[in-house]
Enzyme design. Structure first.
Site, short mmCIF file in Angstrom:
data_model
loop_
_atom_site.label_atom_id
_atom_site.label_comp_id
_atom_site.label_asym_id
_atom_site.label_seq_id
_atom_site.Cartn_x
_atom_site.Cartn_y
_atom_site.Cartn_z
N GLU A 23 1.09 3.94 7.58
CA GLU A 23 0.02 3.52 6.67
C GLU A 23 -0.57 4.72 5.93
O GLU A 23 -0.39 5.86 6.35
CB GLU A 23 -1.07 2.81 7.49
CG GLU A 23 -0.59 1.55 8.20
CD GLU A 23 -0.31 0.38 7.24
OE1 GLU A 23 -0.01 0.62 6.05
OE2 GLU A 23 -0.37 -0.78 7.70
N ASP A 49 0.82 -1.22 0.00
CA ASP A 49 0.00 0.00 0.00
C ASP A 49 0.86 1.27 0.00
O ASP A 49 0.37 2.37 0.23
CB ASP A 49 -0.99 0.00 1.19
CG ASP A 49 -0.28 0.00 2.55
OD1 ASP A 49 0.97 0.07 2.60
OD2 ASP A 49 -0.98 -0.07 3.58
#
Ligand code: GLP
Length: 270
Positions: free
Chosen positions: A143, A136
């Site tokens: 994140e 990702d």
């Protein structure tokens, strides 16, 4: 950003290790930032070989790891401390007290994170930070959505990361939900960054990192703001890059410059 696409994953590892080793030889008391995951394994194996066969000396080196799972102690076989011990530290002559990995069992997380940042500063900052990349686009455990100015802190893992890392734990349920991670801002302060990625499952994240906009949705893209970054890729991980030809041209020009073949670059022809 300097983008180097190698023929194979092994070559990425060998070149990465050579790069780290030359810093350690030049500056025996350097401060290294280290990463975990599958990507740096080959680099660590090569550094161990250089220590055994070529006297690469780590006795004065200090290290700081990027992150650690919350809840896992150093003897848990999936903790990043355990990973570092078994894949590098136990096989080289580094002083245990000079190796730092966030403590996943710290009770006061805020104080621990502040102290981790302070330790990095007290050591003089990180000279070279080794990085992998999540599918990702995360670096460390930053994140998507992480502030690009973030510091070492607690972070909730994204579903994609939990799925990716389930292979190490046996099932998704066993993957910790939280981690302590250096922030994007912490990483950007290291003097140099070396990000390595191998395999076609990383190609999309690499494309966004190198050629996409700088965005908190792909935290690795923040490296575009750093003045000294090397991205080492195998052909599969570099497979989606649009300007691949240009990156290869830059490497060819660098080689000619380094070997003093200035005329081939049009210097001194007149
Ligand atoms: C984890 C780590 C990252 C690492 C990423 C990719 O999320 N926190 O530092 O870069 O995994 O891991 P791998 O190299 O196994 O693909």
């Amino acid at each position: 950003m300097r983008v180097i696409v190698e023929k194979s994953a092994d070559e990425v590892s060998r070149r990465g290790a050579k790069f780290i080793a030359s810093l350690v030889r030049r500056k025996p008391d350097c401060v290294l930032g280290l990463a975990t995951g599958g990507s740096p394994l080959g680099v660590y194996a090569e550094l161990i070989r250089m220590h055994r066969e070529e006297d690469l000396d780590f006795s004065r080196v200090t290290t700081f790891n990027l992150d650690e799972y919350v809840g896992l102690g150093p003897t848990h076989n999936q903790s990043y401390r355990y990973f570092m011990q078994s894949n590098l530290f136990d096989h080289i002559n580094i002083e245990p007290k000079r190796t730092h990995v966030p403590d996943g069992r710290a009770l006061d997380f805020e104080a621990h994170c502040r102290q981790y940042e302070q330790r990095i500063a007290d050591a003089g900052g990180i000279e070279l930070q080794l990085l992998g990349i999540g599918t990702d686009g995360h670096i460390a455990f930053n994140e998507p959505g992480s502030s690009l100015g973030s510091r070492t802190r607690l972070k909730t893992l994204a579903g994609e990361t939990i799925r990716d890392n389930a292979r190490f734990f046996g099932s998704e349920e066993q993957v910790p939900r939280l981690a302590i991670t250096m922030g994007v801002g912490t990483i950007l302060e290291s003097r140099q960054c070396l990000l390595i990625a191998m395999g076609d499952h990383k190609a999309a994240a690499i494309r966004s990192t190198v050629e996409g906009p700088v965005t908190a949705q792909v935290t690795a893209s923040a490296l575009q703001l750093h003045r000294d970054v090397i991205i080492g890729l195998d052909e599969a991980a570099g497979g989606w890059l649009e300007r691949r030809e240009y990156y290869a041209e830059v490497e060819r020009a660098n080689e000619l410059l380094e070997s003093g073949q200035l005329r081939a670059l049009g210097i001194g022809n007149q």
